[in-house]
Scaffold this motif. Structure first.
Motif, mmCIF file in Angstrom:
data_model
loop_
_atom_site.group_PDB
_atom_site.id
_atom_site.type_symbol
_atom_site.label_atom_id
_atom_site.label_comp_id
_atom_site.label_asym_id
_atom_site.label_seq_id
_atom_site.Cartn_x
_atom_site.Cartn_y
_atom_site.Cartn_z
ATOM 1 N N ILE A 1 -5.108 -14.582 51.125
ATOM 2 C CA ILE A 1 -3.763 -15.187 50.572
ATOM 3 C C ILE A 1 -4.377 -16.011 49.209
ATOM 4 C CG2 ILE A 1 -2.043 -16.862 50.890
ATOM 5 C CD1 ILE A 1 -2.053 -16.389 53.821
ATOM 6 N N SER A 2 -3.751 -15.473 48.071
ATOM 7 C CA SER A 2 -4.426 -16.029 46.833
ATOM 8 C C SER A 2 -3.227 -16.713 46.244
ATOM 9 C CB SER A 2 -4.768 -14.870 45.858
ATOM 10 O OG SER A 2 -5.769 -14.159 46.432
ATOM 11 N N ARG A 3 -3.498 -17.908 45.942
ATOM 12 C CA ARG A 3 -2.706 -19.132 45.093
ATOM 13 C C ARG A 3 -2.966 -19.064 43.652
ATOM 14 N NH1 ARG A 3 -4.016 -21.195 50.174
ATOM 15 N NH2 ARG A 3 -2.365 -21.584 51.488
ATOM 16 N N ASP B 1 -5.827 -23.679 43.670
ATOM 17 C CA ASP B 1 -5.911 -22.271 43.284
ATOM 18 C C ASP B 1 -6.835 -21.709 44.456
ATOM 19 O OD1 ASP B 1 -8.235 -23.387 42.714
ATOM 20 O OD2 ASP B 1 -8.695 -22.373 41.120
ATOM 21 N N PHE B 2 -7.162 -22.474 45.844
ATOM 22 C CA PHE B 2 -7.898 -22.241 46.990
ATOM 23 C C PHE B 2 -7.373 -20.754 47.302
ATOM 24 C CE2 PHE B 2 -8.323 -22.318 51.571
ATOM 25 C CZ PHE B 2 -9.710 -22.092 51.580
ATOM 26 N N THR B 3 -8.298 -19.811 47.651
ATOM 27 C CA THR B 3 -7.894 -18.469 48.190
ATOM 28 C C THR B 3 -8.345 -18.406 49.640
ATOM 29 O OG1 THR B 3 -7.929 -17.525 46.096
ATOM 30 C CG2 THR B 3 -8.379 -16.084 47.891
ATOM 31 N N CYS B 4 -7.502 -18.078 50.328
ATOM 32 C CA CYS B 4 -7.863 -18.377 51.764
ATOM 33 C C CYS B 4 -7.663 -16.973 52.714
ATOM 34 C CB CYS B 4 -7.348 -19.344 52.620
ATOM 35 S SG CYS B 4 -5.419 -18.969 52.762
ATOM 36 N N VAL B 5 -8.732 -16.710 53.822
ATOM 37 C CA VAL B 5 -8.733 -15.661 54.680
ATOM 38 C C VAL B 5 -7.914 -16.325 55.706
ATOM 39 C CG1 VAL B 5 -9.978 -13.846 56.057
ATOM 40 C CG2 VAL B 5 -10.859 -14.873 53.596
#
Length: 335
Positions: free
Chosen positions: A333-335, A291-295
Motif C-alpha cells: 500500500i503506497s501513499r 508517504d509511508f509505504t507499507c506491506v
C-alpha cells in the motif's frame, strides 16, 4: 449471590430425572419430542447454561485455546486475534490470550500457565527473544496440539500459517528503488526469527535485481523486536551518524516501523528523514510520515486459518502425520 440453574433444578421443577434432562439438553434421540420441548423451553426461560468445567471433566476437554502473541495492541496481532475468535466461538471454544511482549521469560511463564489450565491446544507466534524452544517442545512431546502463525519454528512438524515474507520485503524495497533511492538501509527484527531471515532475503533480492550492491553496514538488527524503544533509537542514531546517510529504510515489522518513525521524529529535523517502507497493518503510521509505504499482511485470514488447523488437530480421532504450511500473500500500500 448469583447461583446459576442446574440440571438437577430443572429435573426437580419438571418432576423428571436428572438423566432425562441431561439427555434432552444434549438432543438425544432417546427422549420424546414433547418432553424435550418442555425441558428446552424451561431451560431457556431460566437462562440455563451448560457448566463448562463439568463438561470438560466428563469429556476430557476444556474447550479452551491458548493464544500467545507479542502484544495485543499491535495492529497485526489484534487483527489476527479477530480471525482466531471468528472460528473459535462458532465451534464452541473459548480463547485465552496471553502476551509475551517479546520477552522469552514471559513467554515461558505464560505458556506453562496455559498448559496448567488444561487448554486443548496452543496458537503461538514466537517472542523475539526466544532462542531456547524446550518449553514448547516438551508440551508437544506430551501430546499438546500446537500450531504456529507468523513467527514460526521448524523444531517439530506441525501446521504453520505465514505470509510470503520474502516477496513482501522485495516489493517494499522495490517501491523505494522505483522512487529513485539507491542507498537503502534495513532495520531488521531479532536475527533468529523466521520472519527476519525471509524478509532480509527479499530486501537483498530487490537490491541484486536492480544492480545495487548490498552494504552490510546498512543492516541493523533489533534483538528485542522493538520492545525496548532505546534499541530502535540506537539504530536510528547509527544511521544518522553514517558519513553517507541512507536515503531510505526498509523496516521489517509493525512495531519497528512505529518505533523507527517515532525515533526519527525525536532525533532529527524533518529534512533529514529518509523515505520509509515497511511491514505494518496499522492505520496510524501515516500520521507520523505521510508517504509511508507499507506491506499489509492478511492478519485476520492468518488467524482464521491457524485456528481452523488447530481445531482439526484437537478433534482428529487419529494421529496426524501430514501438516500444512500455509503461505498467504501480502499487499503493498503506497501513499
Amino acid at each position: 449471590m448469583f447461583k446459576p440453574i442446574t440440571i438437577k433444578d430443572i429435573a426437580q421443577a419438571l418432576e423428571l430425572s436428572p438423566s432425562t434432562v441431561s439427555r434432552a439438553l444434549s438432543d438425544s434421540y432417546e427422549i420424546n419430542e414433547e418432553t424435550k420441548k418442555r425441558i428446552l423451553e424451561y431451560a431457556e426461560k431460566h437462562n440455563y447454561r451448560r457448566n463448562p468445567i463439568a463438561s470438560s471433566l466428563r469429556q476430557g476437554r476444556s474447550y479452551s485455546i491458548g493464544v500467545i502473541v507479542c502484544e495485543v495492541a499491535n495492529s497485526f496481532f489484534s487483527q489476527a486475534i479477530d480471525g482466531i475468535e471468528s472460528v473459535a466461538y462458532g465451534k464452541g471454544y473459548h480463547v485465552i490470550i496471553s502476551q509475551s511482549h517479546d520477552s522469552y521469560e514471559r513467554e515461558v511463564v505464560n505458556i506453562q500457565h496455559l498448559a496448567n489450565r488444561a487448554v486443548d491446544g496452543l496458537l503461538i507466534s514466537m517472542s523475539a527473544e526466544t532462542k531456547d524452544f524446550s518449553h514448547i517442545i516438551n508440551l508437544h512431546d506430551q501430546g499438546l496440539p500446537i500450531v504456529f502463525f507468523d513467527r514460526i519454528i521448524d523444531t517439530f512438524d506441525t501446521h504453520t500459517v505465514t505470509t510470503n515474507n520474502r516477496e513482501g520485503a522485495k516489493k517494499a524495497t522495490q517501491s523505494l528503488i522505483d522512487r529513485g533511492f539507491k542507498k537503502i538501509a534495513h532495520l531488521a527484527n531479532a536475527p533468529h526469527l523466521s520472519i527476519t531471515s525471509e524478509r532480509l532475503e527479499g530486501y537483498e533480492e530487490a537490491l541484486r535485481q536492480n544492480g545495487i550492491a548490498l552494504e552490510e553496514s546498512l543492516i541493523r538488527y533489533c534483538h528485542h523486536g522493538g520492545r525496548i524503544q532505546q534499541e530502535v533509537e540506537e539504530a536510528v542514531r547509527y544511521f544518522l551518524a553514517l558519513p553517507e546517510k541512507p536515503e531510505a529504510i526498509f523496516v521489517a515489522s509493525d512495531r519497528l516501523s512505529m518505533g523507527c518513525l517515532s525515533a526519527y521524529n525525536n532525533l532529527a529535523p524533518k529534512d533529514r528523514h529518509p523515505a520509509v517502507a515497511g511491514f505494518s497493518n496499522s492505520d496510524v503510521l501515516d500520521l507520523l510520515q505521510s508517504d509511508f509505504t507499507c506491506v499489509h499482511q492478511p492478519a485476520f485470514e492468518m488467524g482464521r486459518m491457524a485456528m481452523e488447523l488447530l481445531i482439526q488437530l484437537i478433534e482428529s480421532k487419529y494421529p496426524v502425520y501430514d501438516f500444512d504450511n500455509v503461505v498467504l500473500e501480502t499487499e503493498l500500500i503506497s501513499r
